[in-house]
Design a protein around this motif. Structure first.
Motif, PDB file in Angstrom:
ATOM      1  N   HIS A  40      35.395 -64.341  43.129  1.00 49.67           N
ATOM      2  CA  HIS A  40      34.822 -64.082  44.457  1.00 49.67           C
ATOM      3  C   HIS A  40      35.906 -63.589  45.435  1.00 49.67           C
ATOM      4  O   HIS A  40      35.694 -62.620  46.177  1.00 49.67           O
ATOM      5  CB  HIS A  40      34.191 -65.361  45.000  1.00 49.67           C
ATOM      6  CG  HIS A  40      33.642 -65.195  46.395  1.00 49.67           C
ATOM      7  ND1 HIS A  40      32.513 -64.458  46.659  1.00 49.67           N
ATOM      8  CD2 HIS A  40      34.088 -65.667  47.586  1.00 49.67           C
ATOM      9  CE1 HIS A  40      32.277 -64.479  47.966  1.00 49.67           C
ATOM     10  NE2 HIS A  40      33.222 -65.220  48.550  1.00 49.67           N
ATOM     11  N   LEU A  41      37.070 -64.206  45.417  1.00 50.15           N
ATOM     12  CA  LEU A  41      38.169 -63.783  46.285  1.00 50.15           C
ATOM     13  C   LEU A  41      38.651 -62.386  45.917  1.00 50.15           C
ATOM     14  O   LEU A  41      38.974 -61.562  46.784  1.00 50.15           O
ATOM     15  CB  LEU A  41      39.328 -64.782  46.193  1.00 50.15           C
ATOM     16  CG  LEU A  41      39.071 -66.176  46.797  1.00 50.15           C
ATOM     17  CD1 LEU A  41      40.246 -67.096  46.511  1.00 50.15           C
ATOM     18  CD2 LEU A  41      38.858 -66.045  48.302  1.00 50.15           C
ATOM     19  N   GLN A  42      38.725 -62.109  44.609  1.00 45.02           N
ATOM     20  CA  GLN A  42      39.152 -60.776  44.170  1.00 45.02           C
ATOM     21  C   GLN A  42      38.178 -59.705  44.639  1.00 45.02           C
ATOM     22  O   GLN A  42      38.575 -58.612  45.044  1.00 45.02           O
ATOM     23  CB  GLN A  42      39.285 -60.752  42.645  1.00 45.02           C
ATOM     24  CG  GLN A  42      40.473 -61.548  42.113  1.00 45.02           C
ATOM     25  CD  GLN A  42      40.506 -61.614  40.608  1.00 45.02           C
ATOM     26  OE1 GLN A  42      39.445 -61.462  39.944  1.00 45.02           O
ATOM     27  NE2 GLN A  42      41.692 -61.853  40.036  1.00 45.02           N
ATOM     28  N   LEU A  43      36.894 -60.014  44.568  1.00 44.05           N
ATOM     29  CA  LEU A  43      35.886 -59.057  44.993  1.00 44.05           C
ATOM     30  C   LEU A  43      35.986 -58.788  46.495  1.00 44.05           C
ATOM     31  O   LEU A  43      35.934 -57.620  46.930  1.00 44.05           O
ATOM     32  CB  LEU A  43      34.500 -59.597  44.634  1.00 44.05           C
ATOM     33  CG  LEU A  43      33.322 -58.661  44.946  1.00 44.05           C
ATOM     34  CD1 LEU A  43      33.443 -57.382  44.133  1.00 44.05           C
ATOM     35  CD2 LEU A  43      31.998 -59.373  44.645  1.00 44.05           C
ATOM     36  N   GLU A  44      36.121 -59.800  47.286  1.00 40.76           N
ATOM     37  CA  GLU A  44      36.243 -59.624  48.735  1.00 40.76           C
ATOM     38  C   GLU A  44      37.509 -58.857  49.105  1.00 40.76           C
ATOM     39  O   GLU A  44      37.514 -58.014  50.002  1.00 40.76           O
ATOM     40  CB  GLU A  44      36.257 -60.999  49.427  1.00 40.76           C
ATOM     41  CG  GLU A  44      34.931 -61.749  49.366  1.00 40.76           C
ATOM     42  CD  GLU A  44      33.806 -60.948  49.997  1.00 40.76           C
ATOM     43  OE1 GLU A  44      34.029 -60.380  51.098  1.00 40.76           O
ATOM     44  OE2 GLU A  44      32.726 -60.870  49.392  1.00 40.76           O
ATOM     45  N   SER A  45      38.614 -59.135  48.385  1.00 38.13           N
ATOM     46  CA  SER A  45      39.865 -58.429  48.648  1.00 38.13           C
ATOM     47  C   SER A  45      39.734 -56.947  48.313  1.00 38.13           C
ATOM     48  O   SER A  45      40.221 -56.081  49.046  1.00 38.13           O
ATOM     49  CB  SER A  45      40.989 -59.065  47.822  1.00 38.13           C
ATOM     50  OG  SER A  45      42.192 -58.356  48.001  1.00 38.13           O
ATOM     51  N   ALA A  46      39.061 -56.624  47.213  1.00 37.44           N
ATOM     52  CA  ALA A  46      38.875 -55.225  46.821  1.00 37.44           C
ATOM     53  C   ALA A  46      38.013 -54.487  47.836  1.00 37.44           C
ATOM     54  O   ALA A  46      38.274 -53.320  48.172  1.00 37.44           O
ATOM     55  CB  ALA A  46      38.235 -55.162  45.427  1.00 37.44           C
ATOM     56  N   LYS A  47      36.978 -55.151  48.311  1.00 44.88           N
ATOM     57  CA  LYS A  47      36.125 -54.537  49.333  1.00 44.88           C
ATOM     58  C   LYS A  47      36.909 -54.259  50.618  1.00 44.88           C
ATOM     59  O   LYS A  47      36.785 -53.199  51.226  1.00 44.88           O
ATOM     60  CB  LYS A  47      34.943 -55.451  49.630  1.00 44.88           C
ATOM     61  CG  LYS A  47      33.917 -55.535  48.512  1.00 44.88           C
ATOM     62  CD  LYS A  47      32.786 -56.495  48.907  1.00 44.88           C
ATOM     63  CE  LYS A  47      31.736 -56.593  47.792  1.00 44.88           C
ATOM     64  NZ  LYS A  47      30.652 -57.537  48.167  1.00 44.88           N
ATOM     65  N   LYS A  48      37.713 -55.232  51.028  1.00 40.56           N
ATOM     66  CA  LYS A  48      38.512 -55.074  52.245  1.00 40.56           C
ATOM     67  C   LYS A  48      39.528 -53.943  52.103  1.00 40.56           C
ATOM     68  O   LYS A  48      39.734 -53.148  53.029  1.00 40.56           O
ATOM     69  CB  LYS A  48      39.223 -56.386  52.565  1.00 40.56           C
ATOM     70  CG  LYS A  48      39.981 -56.363  53.880  1.00 40.56           C
ATOM     71  CD  LYS A  48      40.571 -57.724  54.178  1.00 40.56           C
ATOM     72  CE  LYS A  48      41.310 -57.706  55.515  1.00 40.56           C
ATOM     73  NZ  LYS A  48      41.901 -59.038  55.825  1.00 40.56           N
ATOM     74  N   ALA A  49      40.152 -53.860  50.916  1.00 38.97           N
ATOM     75  CA  ALA A  49      41.137 -52.798  50.675  1.00 38.97           C
ATOM     76  C   ALA A  49      40.482 -51.434  50.741  1.00 38.97           C
ATOM     77  O   ALA A  49      41.051 -50.468  51.277  1.00 38.97           O
ATOM     78  CB  ALA A  49      41.819 -53.018  49.330  1.00 38.97           C
ATOM     79  N   LEU A  50      39.274 -51.315  50.204  1.00 32.24           N
ATOM     80  CA  LEU A  50      38.574 -50.034  50.244  1.00 32.24           C
ATOM     81  C   LEU A  50      38.201 -49.667  51.681  1.00 32.24           C
ATOM     82  O   LEU A  50      38.342 -48.497  52.072  1.00 32.24           O
ATOM     83  CB  LEU A  50      37.319 -50.108  49.365  1.00 32.24           C
ATOM     84  CG  LEU A  50      36.453 -48.834  49.348  1.00 32.24           C
ATOM     85  CD1 LEU A  50      37.269 -47.657  48.824  1.00 32.24           C
ATOM     86  CD2 LEU A  50      35.197 -49.059  48.486  1.00 32.24           C
ATOM     87  N   ASN A  51      37.751 -50.628  52.427  1.00 34.23           N
ATOM     88  CA  ASN A  51      37.408 -50.361  53.831  1.00 34.23           C
ATOM     89  C   ASN A  51      38.629 -49.882  54.623  1.00 34.23           C
ATOM     90  O   ASN A  51      38.548 -48.941  55.423  1.00 34.23           O
ATOM     91  CB  ASN A  51      36.826 -51.612  54.487  1.00 34.23           C
ATOM     92  CG  ASN A  51      35.437 -51.942  53.972  1.00 34.23           C
ATOM     93  OD1 ASN A  51      34.735 -51.042  53.476  1.00 34.23           O
ATOM     94  ND2 ASN A  51      35.036 -53.196  54.085  1.00 34.23           N
ATOM     95  N   MET A  52      39.770 -50.529  54.404  1.00 32.52           N
ATOM     96  CA  MET A  52      40.983 -50.143  55.113  1.00 32.52           C
ATOM     97  C   MET A  52      41.442 -48.737  54.700  1.00 32.52           C
ATOM     98  O   MET A  52      41.873 -47.932  55.535  1.00 32.52           O
ATOM     99  CB  MET A  52      42.096 -51.157  54.828  1.00 32.52           C
ATOM    100  CG  MET A  52      41.849 -52.526  55.450  1.00 32.52           C
ATOM    101  SD  MET A  52      43.134 -53.730  55.026  1.00 32.52           S
ATOM    102  CE  MET A  52      44.553 -52.980  55.812  1.00 32.52           C
ATOM    103  N   ALA A  53      41.346 -48.408  53.421  1.00 31.30           N
ATOM    104  CA  ALA A  53      41.749 -47.094  52.936  1.00 31.30           C
ATOM    105  C   ALA A  53      40.846 -46.007  53.519  1.00 31.30           C
ATOM    106  O   ALA A  53      41.312 -44.932  53.924  1.00 31.30           O
ATOM    107  CB  ALA A  53      41.704 -47.061  51.412  1.00 31.30           C
ATOM    108  N   ASN A  54      39.532 -46.307  53.570  1.00 31.71           N
ATOM    109  CA  ASN A  54      38.593 -45.340  54.155  1.00 31.71           C
ATOM    110  C   ASN A  54      38.864 -45.146  55.648  1.00 31.71           C
ATOM    111  O   ASN A  54      38.791 -44.019  56.154  1.00 31.71           O
ATOM    112  CB  ASN A  54      37.155 -45.826  53.947  1.00 31.71           C
ATOM    113  CG  ASN A  54      36.614 -45.464  52.572  1.00 31.71           C
ATOM    114  OD1 ASN A  54      36.902 -44.389  52.049  1.00 31.71           O
ATOM    115  ND2 ASN A  54      35.838 -46.364  51.964  1.00 31.71           N
TER     116      ASN A  54
END
Length: 502
Positions: A258-272
């Motif tokens: 669950h933490l890995q999934l949230e971190s990946a989502k956050k990283a994608l949002n920041m990159a976008n």
């Protein structure tokens, strides 16, 4: 001896006596005693020096020497660097800003013209009150952008709406404008392209990480479900008294996924977000050094302080308007007689005349020249002389607060029809300022004829029939060494002799 001979000798004797007597008389007239010689060299008895009273019109003026100057001088400098040039760095800015085409003094610059070139890039002139202070490009907004958009439209390059936000329409108009001048608009630099690629890669990497995490967490989702089921079962078992418990290893794995999934989502949002921000400012730009906004165009390149090959980091020169004015300096005592709006006659050395008005005095007049002091554009006229003073009828408002009445005061004189001085820029001229005039013809006497007693009584001495008499007067306007007088007791008429000296 005959009678005739005797008479002849007698006549000769008489003639000789006459000649001797005449010679003695002549000699006597040429011989003077020392007393007679001294008396002959004694000055005659002094008498009064008189001048006739005149009836004429009087005009009081202040006369000064000045110089013809172009109006509104201001220093010229670039607001920043030009865009990519032959010596560009990875950042797209010239490593050293070198002038490749110097400005030319005397050039008349219109809106859209190229002032000069730096590193092969143009420096362009536009009309606007907001100075250039930053690069303008996609995403920028503000009054300076709106000013640019209005200028582009005036030049015939439509940027779309005048919104104050630099969009694609503005970028297209800038590109067309540069092309019309024979230059290429500033496109994204190599560093910009590299950064764009890195940001795009960062987005791709973040998407891949999210996909991988989602794939891995597919079983994690089942584990989470199993854990929840197991927990419920465990709870039920506990309620029935069973001693069985959920698997602690499965619960921990679910939390990690669950933490890995949230971190990946956050990283994608920041990159976008980073990519979107960069893309908003990515495109055709106007570098800070490539445009100079002038409050009013056209302007004239009055002085140039650089040449080809110099760096463009300091003052470039001075620009002025194309209108002409006259700058002059007068002593403070004369300036006290002047006020704004007074009529001025300007006379050139070859006799040409132009009319103007006093538009500024003192600090206000000096400010127009000190604005360009840094580029050596200060100009001053020579100190003037007073051709006439004024009485109470022509006194103007004080033009200087200086306690020293001899301190020089700057004057600025506007010349509405400056075409009359078109060929006189920087030439010396004579300035004549009318500060008062008599009401028609008046009685006038030399200033030397006026006598003032300790109690303030004013009079003139008049010679009539070899006798002197005082005539009390009041004084008015003075001009060119003459002063208006009006008798208050006695009579004074044109032609009367007034005493001006002994």
């Amino acid at each position: 001896m005959s009678r005739f001979s005797s008479r002849k000798h007698l006549g000769a004797l008489v003639g000789a006596v006459v000649l001797v007597g005449a010679g003695g008389w002549i000699a006597g007239t040429q011989v003077r005693s020392p007393a007679d010689a001294a008396a002959a060299h004694t000055a005659p008895k002094a008498g009064p020096v008189t001048v006739a009273v005149q009836r004429q019109s009087l005009t009081a003026t202040v006369v000064a020497s000045g110089s013809v100057e172009f109006t509104s001088p201001r220093p010229l400098a670039l607001a920043g660097a030009v865009g990519t040039g032959a010596s560009a760095t990875a950042g797209g800015e010239g490593a050293e800003q070198r002038i490749t085409k110097a400005p030319v003094a005397g050039t008349k610059v219109k809106e859209g013209d190229v002032l000069m070139a730096v590193n092969g890039r143009p420096v362009l002139a536009l009309s606007g009150t907001v100075p250039m202070y930053r690069a303008l490009g996609p995403g920028a907004s503000g009054d300076d952008v709106k000013q640019l958009q209005k200028a582009l439209r005036r030049l015939g390059f439509d940027p779309g709406s005048i919104s104050g936000t630099y969009g694609q329409g503005t970028a297209s108009a800038v590109t067309s404008w540069y092309t019309s001048k024979g230059y290429e608009a500033q496109k994204p630099s190599a560093e910009d392209e590299q950064q764009l690629g890195q940001l795009q890669q960062a987005v791709s990497a973040a998407q891949q990480t999210l996909l991988t995490t989602n794939s891995a967490s597919g079983s994690g989702g089942e584990t989470e479900t199993g854990t929840e089921t197991g927990t419920e079962s465990g709870t039920a078992a506990s309620a029935s008294g069973s001693t069985s418990s959920p698997n602690p290893q499965s619960s921990t794995d679910a939390q990690i996924h669950h933490l890995q999934l949230e971190s990946a989502k956050k990283a994608l949002n920041m990159a976008n977000a980073a990519l979107s921000t960069f893309q908003a400012s990515y495109g055709t730009k106007v570098p800070a050094g490539e445009v100079v906004f002038f409050p009013k165009l056209p302007v004239r390149l009055n002085k140039v302080t650089v040449k080809t090959g110099d760096t463009a980091s300091g003052p470039i020169g001075t620009v002025t308007s194309s209108d002409l004015e006259v700058q002059a300096v007068v002593p403070g005592s004369d300036a006290e007689l002047l006020r704004k709006g007074m009529a001025v006659q300007v006379t050139t050395t070859d006799g040409k005349k132009a009319t103007g008005t006093v538009s500024a005095l003192g600090a206000e007049a000096a400010s127009s020249t000190t604005a360009a002091t840094g580029s050596g554009d200060d100009s001053e006229g020579s100190a003037g002389t007073t051709s006439g003073g004024t009485g109470s009828e022509s006194a103007g408002t004080s033009a200087t607060s200086a306690t020293d009445s001899s301190a020089p005061v700057q004057l600025r004189i506007s010349v509405p029809n400056s075409g009359e001085l078109a060929d006189e820029a920087e030439a010396a001229v004579k300035v004549t300022i009318k500060i008062g005039a008599s009401d028609g013809k008046v009685l006038a006497v030399p200033l030397a004829a006026i006598r003032t007693s300790s109690d303030g009584d004013v009079r003139v001495q008049v010679e009539r029939g070899g006798r002197l008499s005082d005539v009390h007067v009041t004084v008015g306007l003075s001009a060119a060494g003459l002063v208006e007088v009006k008798p208050t007791s006695g009579t004074l008429e044109q032609g009367d002799k007034v005493v001006v000296g002994e």
